[in-house]
Design an enzyme around this catalytic site. Structure first.
Site, mmCIF file in Angstrom:
data_model
loop_
_atom_site.group_PDB
_atom_site.id
_atom_site.type_symbol
_atom_site.label_atom_id
_atom_site.label_comp_id
_atom_site.label_asym_id
_atom_site.label_seq_id
_atom_site.Cartn_x
_atom_site.Cartn_y
_atom_site.Cartn_z
ATOM 1 N N GLU A 171 0.816 -1.218 0.000
ATOM 2 C CA GLU A 171 0.000 0.000 0.000
ATOM 3 C C GLU A 171 0.849 1.268 0.000
ATOM 4 O O GLU A 171 0.449 2.284 -0.585
ATOM 5 C CB GLU A 171 -0.950 0.005 1.201
ATOM 6 C CG GLU A 171 -2.063 -1.023 1.117
ATOM 7 C CD GLU A 171 -1.620 -2.419 1.528
ATOM 8 O OE1 GLU A 171 -2.390 -3.373 1.312
ATOM 9 O OE2 GLU A 171 -0.492 -2.553 2.063
ATOM 10 N N GLN B 165 -9.997 -5.517 9.729
ATOM 11 C CA GLN B 165 -10.452 -4.985 8.447
ATOM 12 C C GLN B 165 -11.278 -3.709 8.608
ATOM 13 O O GLN B 165 -11.674 -3.102 7.615
ATOM 14 C CB GLN B 165 -11.328 -6.022 7.727
ATOM 15 C CG GLN B 165 -10.820 -7.436 7.758
ATOM 16 C CD GLN B 165 -9.558 -7.615 6.933
ATOM 17 O OE1 GLN B 165 -9.562 -7.380 5.740
ATOM 18 N NE2 GLN B 165 -8.481 -8.022 7.581
#
Length: 590
Positions: A334, A396
């Site tokens: 990321e 998450q």
């Protein structure tokens, strides 16, 4: 490659003559003098020969037009007219350079090349090796990374010190064509940079052995001088020593660029048709976002989408199916994904959207921050936000993402509630200046806006209102539905509340918030699927803080969430319709 073999491959027509080599050396000396004068320190200047060779012999660009799209690109840590993104020495630069090189090779299909200068200390950052893997995987043969190996970091010697072969083996292990060179030898530098231009299907790493404080007695390669000012008298003496070594007064003009970049237009991008949804349809905003990206891609062929191995969950796969040549898979990296997006968007070459789970953006925050400082026009999409994620669990659930992006200067934060507002958010982000963050939701939600509804940045929607409203309830995304359900239930008890859908959290629609608060006797309740710190509640509190007649009560997620059904978790963590009803009644009692 042996020196003799390498020199044999260096054609005569590409080799600088003795006079040019001396000019390059003298220009390096002048750069070193400028560095000392600017900092009153000899810790700078180890890369002066590298800079001299690159800017006055290798790179092709127009000095009078540093933003020319055909110019070669250079990535460095400082904000200068010829540096597209000022990255800082924390490993962001190579990812940005990867984005520029990818754009040049696959989108522009142009001749310009990209050069990235890094320190050996910077190479300790993991994001550098994310970028190394990316460049190798995508065969970015128009990219050259230069490692300035002077062996010294901020605090002392680095682990590999001057063991150049360690850096060489690392670069080669990542699939890079690699040259080792004496970073003080301008002729050798000219040679390896020329050789790099001949390599196909691989990026090139140049590992240059250099010395801090080069040429200064008792200071060269010493550990005690980094970032420390020296007495002016000593600095002046060093400058005189360097000046005595300069033999020429000539300057060299860079070669002009090859003008083969395509004309692009990324302004005033519009969807070709209104949103194709009906009130009452159920669709997750993460899927609506994927559909909107594909629709935007049809409207403009410079829209590109990046993802971090989550495209089936974020629905960026919809864009990938339609336009695979404009989709960049960045895998589970990321940090690098964000920096690649910064590079893709530089010089206005693309409209870049980077998409992943919002929770995973926390590891990329430093790169996001750099993008904000550079005032880059990139768009970041974070899905799977809040406890409404449900069964996927706490790892998450993004519960800090709004706080992160609120700190970024000039960043626009969209939090669309339904599919219609999501499509508008994507279109508005494509045309906005600066960074944009679009927060999307995992569960399906009902479409509440008609296709004809208009949306603007900084304009909220008042969904329920009447003259009898007693409290203003402000939500965004998933909590808007909870607020509407609470309004329906309270109306049965003759208690009326005003419901606001913010649409953008930054900038806030302060005028609508304040006028609604005034109409409801100064009572505001905010409800958000986010931690209280840095979220919607704090944003609203800050907006109305100068008005003593307005009180704000915030409902937000607290503690560490657990896995469960979405609706159960909304109730468990205090942001469901039931909790809004309780908060409204408590506020009316006070």
């Amino acid at each position: 490659m042996a020196d003799a073999e390498a020199r044999a491959e260096f054609p005569e027509e590409a080799r600088p003559d003795r006079g040019t080599l001396q000019v390059l050396q003298d220009m390096a000396s002048r750069l070193r003098i400028h560095s000392i004068r600017a900092t009153c320190s000899t810790s700078s200047g180890s890369s002066s020969e590298i800079m001299s060779v690159l800017f006055f012999y290798i790179m092709r660009y127009k000095q009078s037009d540093p933003e020319n799209p055909d110019n070669d690109r250079f990535v460095l840590a400082k904000r200068l007219s010829f540096v597209d993104v000022a990255t800082g020495w924390l490993g962001q630069g190579l990812g940005v350079a990867c984005g520029m090189a990818y754009t040049g090779k696959y989108f522009d299909r142009a001749s310009y090349r990209v050069f990235c200068l890094m320190s050996d200390g910077e190479s300790s950052e993991g994001s550098v090796w994310e970028a190394m893997a990316f460049a190798s995987y995508y065969s970015l043969d128009n990219l050259v990374a230069i490692f300035d190996v002077n062996r010294l970091g901020h605090s002392g010697a680095l682990p590999a010190e001057h063991c150049i072969n360690i850096y060489q083996r690392r670069c080669e292990a990542f699939g890079w064509n690699t040259y080792v060179v004496d970073g003080r030898d301008v002729e050798a530098l000219c040679q390896v940079f020329w050789q790099a231009s001949q390599v196909k299907h691989k990026p090139t790493a140049v590992v240059a052995k250099t010395f801090k404080g080069r040429g200064t007695p008792s200071i060269e390669d010493a550990e005690s001088w980094h970032a420390k000012p020296m007495p002016r008298e000593r600095a002046d003496a060093i400058i005189k020593l360097i000046e005595s070594q300069i033999q020429t007064s000539r300057n060299l003009d860079p070669q002009p660029p090859i003008e083969d970049s395509p004309e692009v237009n990324i302004t005033d991008v519009r969807m070709t048709s209104p949103p194709d949804y009906r009130v009452g349809d159920k669709i997750a905003t993460r899927k609506a976002c994927g559909l909107a990206l594909a629709k935007l891609g049809y409207a403009n062929n410079r829209v590109v989408v990046l993802d971090g191995d989550t495209r089936y969950s974020t629905f960026s796969e919809i864009f990938n199916k339609e336009y695979p040549e404009r989709f960049i898979e960045c895998f589970m990296a990321e940090q690098n994904m964000v920096s690649v997006a910064l590079g893709c968007a530089s010089r206005g070459r693309t409209i870049a959207f980077a998409s992943t789970f919002a929770a995973f953006l926390t590891r990329a925050f430093d790169h996001i921050r750099i993008g904000g400082l550079a005032e880059s026009n990139i768009n970041i999409i974070g899905s799977h936000c809040g406890v409404s994620v449900g069964d996927d669990g706490a790892s998450q659930m993004a519960l800090e993402d709004i706080a992160m992006f609120r700190t970024i200067p000039k960043c626009t934060i969209f939090y669309p509630t339904d599919a219609v507002s999501t499509e508008h958010a994507v279109a508005l982000a494509a045309n906005a200046k600066g960074m944009c963050f679009i927060r999307t939701t995992r569960p399906e939600t009902m479409v509440i806006y008609t296709p004809q509804e208009r949306f603007e940045i900084g304009q909220a929607k008042v969904l329920r209102h009447c003259v009898s409203d007693k409290v203003t309830v402000i939500g965004a995304g998933i909590t808007v539905y909870e607020a509407l359900a609470a309004a329906d239930e309270l109306s049965k008890q003759d208690i009326f509340i005003r419901v606001i859908d913010l649409f953008t959290i930054k900038p806030l629609d302060v005028a609508t918030i304040v006028s609604s608060a005034k109409a409801t006797e100064g009572r505001i309740i905010t409800v958000e699927d986010h931690y209280p710190q840095g979220g919607i509640g704090e944003a609203v509190c800050a907006a109305v803080s100068m008005d003593p007649d307005i009180q704000v009560h915030s409902l937000a997620v607290s503690g560490v969430p657990q896995s469960g059904k979405s609706e159960e978790l909304l109730d468990m963590y205090g942001i469901s319709a039931r909790h809004i009803i309780v908060a409204v009644k408590c506020m009316l009692l006070n």
